[in-house]
Scaffold this motif. Structure first.
Motif, short mmCIF file in Angstrom:
data_model
loop_
_atom_site.label_atom_id
_atom_site.label_comp_id
_atom_site.label_asym_id
_atom_site.label_seq_id
_atom_site.Cartn_x
_atom_site.Cartn_y
_atom_site.Cartn_z
N ARG A 100 0.62 -1.20 0.15
CA ARG A 100 -0.01 -0.12 0.07
C ARG A 100 0.86 1.16 0.07
N SER A 124 -1.56 -3.47 -5.33
CA SER A 124 -1.74 -2.15 -4.74
C SER A 124 -3.35 -1.68 -4.76
N GLU A 126 -5.02 0.58 -3.57
CA GLU A 126 -5.14 2.11 -3.85
C GLU A 126 -5.22 2.36 -5.38
N ASN A 127 -4.06 1.94 -5.98
CA ASN A 127 -3.85 2.09 -7.70
C ASN A 127 -4.98 1.28 -8.22
N THR A 130 -8.22 3.44 -7.78
CA THR A 130 -8.31 4.80 -8.65
C THR A 130 -8.39 4.30 -9.98
N ASN A 242 -4.88 8.37 0.50
CA ASN A 242 -4.00 8.02 -0.77
C ASN A 242 -4.98 7.91 -1.87
N ILE A 243 -6.02 7.19 -1.84
CA ILE A 243 -7.10 7.05 -3.03
C ILE A 243 -7.57 8.54 -3.40
N SER A 246 -4.93 10.37 -5.15
CA SER A 246 -4.74 9.65 -6.26
C SER A 246 -5.69 10.04 -7.40
N LEU A 304 -14.80 9.08 -0.42
CA LEU A 304 -13.29 8.09 -0.49
C LEU A 304 -12.74 8.08 0.97
N SER A 306 -11.86 6.30 4.91
CA SER A 306 -11.60 5.23 5.41
C SER A 306 -12.81 4.78 6.12
N GLN A 331 -15.90 -0.63 2.15
CA GLN A 331 -15.00 -1.83 2.71
C GLN A 331 -15.70 -3.13 2.91
N PRO A 350 -12.65 -1.70 -2.57
CA PRO A 350 -11.27 -2.12 -2.66
C PRO A 350 -10.97 -3.68 -2.79
#
Length: 458
Positions: A100, A124, A126-127, A130, A242-243, A246, A304, A306, A331, A350
């Motif tokens: 991550r 990943s 997050e990637n 995204t 992070n998301i 990104s 977005l 958590s 989630q 995710p």
């Protein structure tokens, strides 16, 4: 296949549940014994309690003769060390790790090598998320978009609405409406019940339709099922993790982007990193803030953070205040089916994005890419054909002659750069990239066996 999964969180548990029914030998490792016992009671798998990066725990889990190790604990460092130990002590052939931390990912070409940190595939979340969100922004009105065959073939899920030219007509009318574009509708869900599409099937408003076509034709096909929405140009994002960061970076040069972050320090950092995004310090569930920032003019609001509950509440508020579309990161799998369509337009998971990426490395028969659809109940997959007519169950045969499982449909083939929508008389050739839709993923082992060359093929 003998598989060790490290980490019994959302991803590890969902992956184990996906694979245990496919004739795999699964061992799940985690520190929390109660969670493992509960999972062992529900599923036919082994469990080992202990630290995922411990040599003795990995030995007890059977790392000596494991075919695959999947490290998806909540710690990047634990995942990396576990892969290192599996490589050094047990010579595990394939090692996959969830990573991550952006700093590790920036240096992945130098770090994740056999002589440094021996990880074969990096996942990943997050990637992946995204990428999913950007696809949905690119194709307004879609619920899910998955690209295959070097992005030349796509599987798209969208709803049919009044105003779509095909709504109220049989599927066979699609060819009359779009004579120069080929497409195959592979699935229809009507009031949560699956309908196997036939040429005579009437498309009704509210149907959830899954189709396969050349990527360049996605919007043309969607325009038959609903009034094509204007491109999303005004986007508001809630959550600057992070998301969120990104997604903003991907969109800020093509859209007007506003981002709301609850923590003042983080908001200041985001303002420095984002050159064309307006960053606000505040609460995305603050009625006054949303109203002040003209939420009614937003094409899409993307929540977005958590916190699932906070995401749902802020999205419902944004929708009520006039946002045209709302997209929510969720989630917990239990929430997904409850909220999509009930005020929330699109749910992004995710877990499902990660599972899709992992399954592409786990499937047999040179299946190189997998997309989990309908929140895990269906799949689309891409396989490369190897062998010849004597060593393959598929090559040199018409699709109508193949012994496919009853829930499987071959949707399209990429052959020498050309996209061919599958018909009954199409003959599969060596090196074809075949995209298959599987309505019941319990039958995936049958697909794997069908697509594997026989022992004659060397």
């Amino acid at each position: 296949m003998k598989i060790i999964i490290l980490g019994a969180g959302q991803v590890g548990t969902t992956l184990a549940e996906n694979l245990v029914s496919e004739d795999n030998d699964i061992t799940l490792v985690d520190n929390e014994q109660e969670r493992l016992i509960s999972l062992q009671d529900k599923h036919d798998l082994r469990v080992v309690t202990g630290a995922a990066s411990s040599p003795s725990v990995l030995r007890e889990a059977g790392a000596m003769d494991a075919d695959l190790l999947v490290a998806v604990t909540n710690s990047d460092e634990t995942n990396m060390v576990a892969c290192q130990i599996a490589y050094t002590l047990f010579h595990t052939p394939t090692k996959i790790a969830r990573i991550r931390n952006i700093e590790y990912l920036r240096e992945k070409e130098r770090l994740f090598q056999p002589d440094v940190i021996p990880i074969d595939h990096i996942i990943s979340p997050e990637n992946l998320v995204t990428g999913d969100i950007v696809h949905l922004i690119d194709y307004p009105g879609a619920l899910q978009v998955a690209h295959f065959a070097n992005k030349q073939i796509s599987v798209v899920v969208c709803k049919a609405y009044y105003g779509g030219p095909l709504v109220g007509y049989a599927i066979s009318a699609l060819r009359e409406h779009l004579p120069h574009i080929d497409c195959r509708i592979v699935s229809i869900f009507r009031q949560d019940k699956a309908i196997r599409p036939q040429a005579s099937t009437i498309i009704e408003a509210g149907d959830e339709v899954t189709f396969i076509c050349a990527t360049e034709h996605i919007k043309a096909v969607m325009s038959e099922l609903q009034r094509l929405e204007r491109p999303y140009k005004r986007v508001m994002i809630a959550g600057g993790g992070n998301i969120g960061l990104s997604v903003a970076q991907k969109l800020e040069n093509s859209c007007t982007v506003k981002l709301i972050e609850r923590k003042a320090e983080r908001a200041a950092q985001l303002a420095e990193k984002l050159s064309n995004t307006l960053v606000f310090h505040g609460d995305a569930s603050d009625h006054g803030l949303l109203f002040e920032e003209q939420i009614e003019n937003m094409d899409v609001f993307i929540s977005l953070t958590s916190d699932d509950e906070a995401n749902i509440m802020s999205a419902l508020l944004a929708k009520r205040l006039g946002a045209k579309k709302v997209m929510v990161l969720i989630q917990r799998m239990a929430y997904i089916n409850l909220i999509q369509g009930g005020g929330v337009d699109i749910v992004v998971s995710p877990q499902q994005a990660t599972i899709s990426a992992l399954l592409g490395h786990v499937r047999k028969g040179d299946i190189i890419h997998v997309a989990s659809l309908r929140h895990g109940t269906a799949e689309a997959l891409e396989a490369i054909m190897h062998g010849d007519e004597t060593s393959s169950n598929i090559i040199g045969r018409k699709i109508s002659d193949l012994k496919l499982p009853n829930s499987a449909l071959i949707g399209a083939v990429l052959r020498g750069g050309e996209v061919i929508i599958a018909r009954k008389d199409l003959i599969i050739q060596e090196k074809d990239h075949v995209v298959v839709y599987l309505a019941d993923k319990k039958q995936v082992s049958e697909i794997e066996k069908l697509f594997q060359p026989t022992t004659l093929f060397i």
